[in-house]
Design a protein around this motif. Sequence first.
Motif, PDB file in Angstrom:
ATOM      1  N   PHE A 256      32.237 -32.171  66.187  1.00 32.62           N
ATOM      2  CA  PHE A 256      33.078 -31.053  66.636  1.00 32.62           C
ATOM      3  C   PHE A 256      33.379 -31.165  68.133  1.00 32.62           C
ATOM      4  N   VAL A 257      32.307 -31.378  68.915  1.00 32.76           N
ATOM      5  CA  VAL A 257      32.497 -31.497  70.365  1.00 32.76           C
ATOM      6  C   VAL A 257      33.396 -32.695  70.685  1.00 32.76           C
TER       7      VAL A 257
ATOM      8  N   GLN B 199      13.837 -32.708  68.967  1.00 33.48           N
ATOM      9  CA  GLN B 199      13.534 -34.138  68.919  1.00 33.48           C
ATOM     10  C   GLN B 199      12.598 -34.567  70.056  1.00 33.48           C
TER      11      GLN B 199
ATOM     12  N   ILE C 242      22.666 -31.646  60.911  1.00 31.31           N
ATOM     13  CA  ILE C 242      23.456 -30.584  61.534  1.00 31.31           C
ATOM     14  C   ILE C 242      23.951 -31.033  62.901  1.00 31.31           C
ATOM     15  N   LEU C 243      23.042 -31.724  63.615  1.00 36.20           N
ATOM     16  CA  LEU C 243      23.372 -32.192  64.965  1.00 36.20           C
ATOM     17  C   LEU C 243      24.615 -33.074  64.937  1.00 36.20           C
TER      18      LEU C 243
ATOM     19  N   LEU D 285      19.480 -17.086  68.700  1.00 38.13           N
ATOM     20  CA  LEU D 285      20.723 -16.325  68.904  1.00 38.13           C
ATOM     21  C   LEU D 285      20.421 -14.827  68.920  1.00 38.13           C
TER      22      LEU D 285
ATOM     23  N   LEU E  36      38.424 -24.443  76.181  1.00 42.28           N
ATOM     24  CA  LEU E  36      38.646 -23.587  75.017  1.00 42.28           C
ATOM     25  C   LEU E  36      38.959 -22.171  75.476  1.00 42.28           C
TER      26      LEU E  36
ATOM     27  N   LEU F  14      28.958 -19.740  59.129  1.00 42.65           N
ATOM     28  CA  LEU F  14      30.102 -19.349  59.950  1.00 42.65           C
ATOM     29  C   LEU F  14      30.389 -20.426  60.991  1.00 42.65           C
ATOM     30  N   LEU F  15      29.311 -20.937  61.586  1.00 41.19           N
ATOM     31  CA  LEU F  15      29.490 -21.939  62.637  1.00 41.19           C
ATOM     32  C   LEU F  15      30.166 -23.195  62.076  1.00 41.19           C
TER      33      LEU F  15
ATOM     34  N   ILE G  31      23.400 -27.305  69.387  1.00 38.02           N
ATOM     35  CA  ILE G  31      23.128 -28.723  69.665  1.00 38.02           C
ATOM     36  C   ILE G  31      21.839 -28.844  70.464  1.00 38.02           C
TER      37      ILE G  31
ATOM     38  N   LEU H  77      18.713 -28.256  68.350  1.00 39.40           N
ATOM     39  CA  LEU H  77      18.373 -29.408  67.517  1.00 39.40           C
ATOM     40  C   LEU H  77      17.896 -30.582  68.359  1.00 39.40           C
TER      41      LEU H  77
ATOM     42  N   TRP I  93      28.444 -21.362  71.401  1.00 41.76           N
ATOM     43  CA  TRP I  93      27.425 -21.224  70.344  1.00 41.76           C
ATOM     44  C   TRP I  93      27.055 -22.603  69.777  1.00 41.76           C
ATOM     45  N   ALA I  94      28.079 -23.436  69.530  1.00 44.59           N
ATOM     46  CA  ALA I  94      27.816 -24.769  68.991  1.00 44.59           C
ATOM     47  C   ALA I  94      26.975 -25.591  69.977  1.00 44.59           C
TER      48      ALA I  94
ATOM     49  N   GLU J 294      16.781 -35.226  60.128  1.00 50.64           N
ATOM     50  CA  GLU J 294      16.799 -34.185  61.154  1.00 50.64           C
ATOM     51  C   GLU J 294      18.131 -34.144  61.901  1.00 50.64           C
ATOM     52  N   TRP J 295      18.934 -35.196  61.754  1.00 58.32           N
ATOM     53  CA  TRP J 295      20.169 -35.270  62.542  1.00 58.32           C
ATOM     54  C   TRP J 295      21.382 -34.743  61.807  1.00 58.32           C
TER      55      TRP J 295
ATOM     56  N   HIS K 215      27.784 -31.006  64.642  1.00 59.31           N
ATOM     57  CA  HIS K 215      28.161 -30.365  65.906  1.00 59.31           C
ATOM     58  C   HIS K 215      28.742 -31.383  66.882  1.00 59.31           C
ATOM     59  N   LEU K 216      28.130 -32.559  66.933  1.00 62.37           N
ATOM     60  CA  LEU K 216      28.597 -33.561  67.899  1.00 62.37           C
ATOM     61  C   LEU K 216      30.010 -34.020  67.556  1.00 62.37           C
TER      62      LEU K 216
ATOM     63  N   PHE L  84      33.280 -28.762  79.133  1.00 66.85           N
ATOM     64  CA  PHE L  84      33.675 -28.730  77.725  1.00 66.85           C
ATOM     65  C   PHE L  84      34.251 -27.364  77.349  1.00 66.85           C
TER      66      PHE L  84
ATOM     67  N   LEU M 200      37.031 -31.979  69.993  1.00 66.51           N
ATOM     68  CA  LEU M 200      37.610 -31.039  70.960  1.00 66.51           C
ATOM     69  C   LEU M 200      37.778 -31.648  72.343  1.00 66.51           C
TER      70      LEU M 200
ATOM     71  N   PHE N 135      33.779 -22.317  61.288  1.00 68.22           N
ATOM     72  CA  PHE N 135      34.649 -22.173  62.444  1.00 68.22           C
ATOM     73  C   PHE N 135      34.922 -23.509  63.111  1.00 68.22           C
ATOM     74  N   GLU N 136      33.916 -24.378  63.088  1.00 66.73           N
ATOM     75  CA  GLU N 136      34.147 -25.721  63.629  1.00 66.73           C
ATOM     76  C   GLU N 136      35.261 -26.408  62.849  1.00 66.73           C
TER      77      GLU N 136
ATOM     78  N   PRO O 239      25.104 -16.917  59.558  1.00 64.74           N
ATOM     79  CA  PRO O 239      25.633 -17.400  60.844  1.00 64.74           C
ATOM     80  C   PRO O 239      25.827 -18.912  60.905  1.00 64.74           C
TER      81      PRO O 239
ATOM     82  N   ILE P   2      32.844 -19.672  70.104  1.00 60.13           N
ATOM     83  CA  ILE P   2      32.284 -20.583  69.111  1.00 60.13           C
ATOM     84  C   ILE P   2      31.798 -21.870  69.780  1.00 60.13           C
TER      85      ILE P   2
END
Lengths: 287, 337
Positions: free
Chosen positions: A270-271, B128, A263-264, B251, B106, A222-223, B121, B124, B116-117, A260-261, A267-268, B102, A274, A226-227, A219, B113
């Motif tokens: 990606f956001v 912290q 993956i974060l 999830l 979409l 996939l994320l 976020i 994660l 999910w993202a 630790e950052w 994602h950021l 946001f 978009l 897809f991003e 998964p 997706i």
Amino acid sequence: MIWLDTLIQGILLGGLYALFAAGLSLVFGIMRLVNLAHGDLIVLGAYLILGLGTATGLHPFLAAALALPLMFALGWALQSALLNRVLGDDILPPLLVTFGLSVVIQNALLMGFSADSRKLPIGPIEAQSLPLGPVTVGAMPLITFGSAIVVILGLNWLFYHTALGRAFRATSDDPVTAQLMGIRPRRIFAVATGIAMVVATIAALYLGARANFDPAIGPARLLYAFEAVIIGGLGSLWGTLAGGLVIGVAQAMGAAINPEWQILAGHLAFVAVLLVRPRGLFPRAND
Amino acid sequence: MRQKLTIPLFLALLAVMALVPLIGSRALVQELFMVLCLLVLALNWNMLAGFAGLMSVGQQLFVGVGGYAMFAAVILWGMDPLAGVLIGGVTAAAISVPVAFFAFRLNGAYFAIGTWAVADIARLAFGQWKALGGGTGTSLPKGAAQDMAGVVPIRALLDVSKAAAVDVMTYWLALALAAVMLAASWVFLRSRMGLGLQAVRDNPVAARSVGVDPTRLKALVFVLTAFGTGLAGGLIFIQIGRISPDAAFSLLDWTAFVIFVVVIGGIGTLPGPVIGVLVFYALEQLLADYGTVYLIVLGLIGIAVMLFARRGLWGTFLSRSGFDPLPLGHSAPKSAT
């Protein structure tokens, strides 16, 4: 220099993500199907390569070549028997079916191979590196990135210079008119998913060669994939490569600041993309 | 007219469920608590995906935020866990507003997706938060749940240990939450807004032409279901007593199971989640010893339902029998004779 190094590592990592994403992008672009099981199918491919390699004693690269036709057949069968039945105007059924498939594959792998993490034994090439100007890059990441470029080039050639590609584009643009021209969308879709699984197998090879894998990591792959597809824009394969690079570079930069950052940061990014471009960077088709 | 029978039946069932702690074992109460929480999550997800057409794969965001807000209220501000649950719901609803800004850009699959993202976020980011244990998480302070309002009267009433009284308390709250959510869903779906929502689902163009604003309605549903999901999240983590980012934003636990429950029971029908949760519980009892087989079976049933009976068990029952004990439409006004 450390920043240049991070940038290059990120770009090479982005190549791997583009490989994860290319099959997804192909299927999504042609039939608007979101395959939520794509990540798990990549992991399945990695186990298949591992199994074939162990059974025959072949090097993973050769075992992957053996796995390609098997995975093509799997994709073809999956689309013909299952996914074609749920395609339609309503996007919920295909999402839910592939979601179910994802859970089934994940747990079947867990039963068959346990939760232990595995790795593809690729031998001494794993540790080799090349000095490239001011930085040194690993041989495997470089091969991965090169493969990603070759795969994207190959898919683009298929898309724009073959009869099959013309059928892909025609079905993507207007399935009803395509049928009038003697194209059977369902067959075209089955071939497309088969090709997507071939690309997934190539991705699986590099996934397994790069780091440990276990049945649960699908998964997350996939994320990322897809991003990359969404950042690139619907139906654009070069866009998917660009999307993979954005995620890869963002993750490498994030990891350089604080592990630790990683993956974060991806994602950021990606956001952020978009928020500025809701349809991605290079959209070819309307959805 | 048929509702005249349905409502007393619903109340009778509710009363029986409420009496379970008096007769059942503590393990049963704990099990049913989780089933009820799953029902609450399923009702909310069904409202989103089944009625508003918002296929979210990120509802674990609101469960996790609800759980963490409750923990923050108890640990950092020394509040009662019950107040923490309410804060959990409100925080989840508050967070859903920027998420909606946001995610609503979409469409369709992108929305799935995107949500999910965002949930990842949050997983994660909460990792912290060092005051709440960072990546490894933390436990509720000893006794915090047992000092919760309502525990003392329950002890006096049932004559049980403190820990058992906490279980009964959370069970009753979950039951109340599920009942209120079910009733509220029914009232909402039969209201002007609910009818508009179903009209949008059935034919967006026609709905717009009669003045329904789809985006406003969907945004409202998104925020309201975030509130409900956040409340469930807070409640769940009082019972569990321990929170970590991976558990709070799981999830599998908070979205995948929920999706299967709704799909099997009947997506887009109101009783669907109730039926689905019963099937889920039965399967769980049946296959508890087999671990992963259980998930495989669940996935296969979900796929089979989508292939052969899109509207799930309840939808199939409706179309076979033609009898709807809980109609969402209104009967035509009687003509004056």
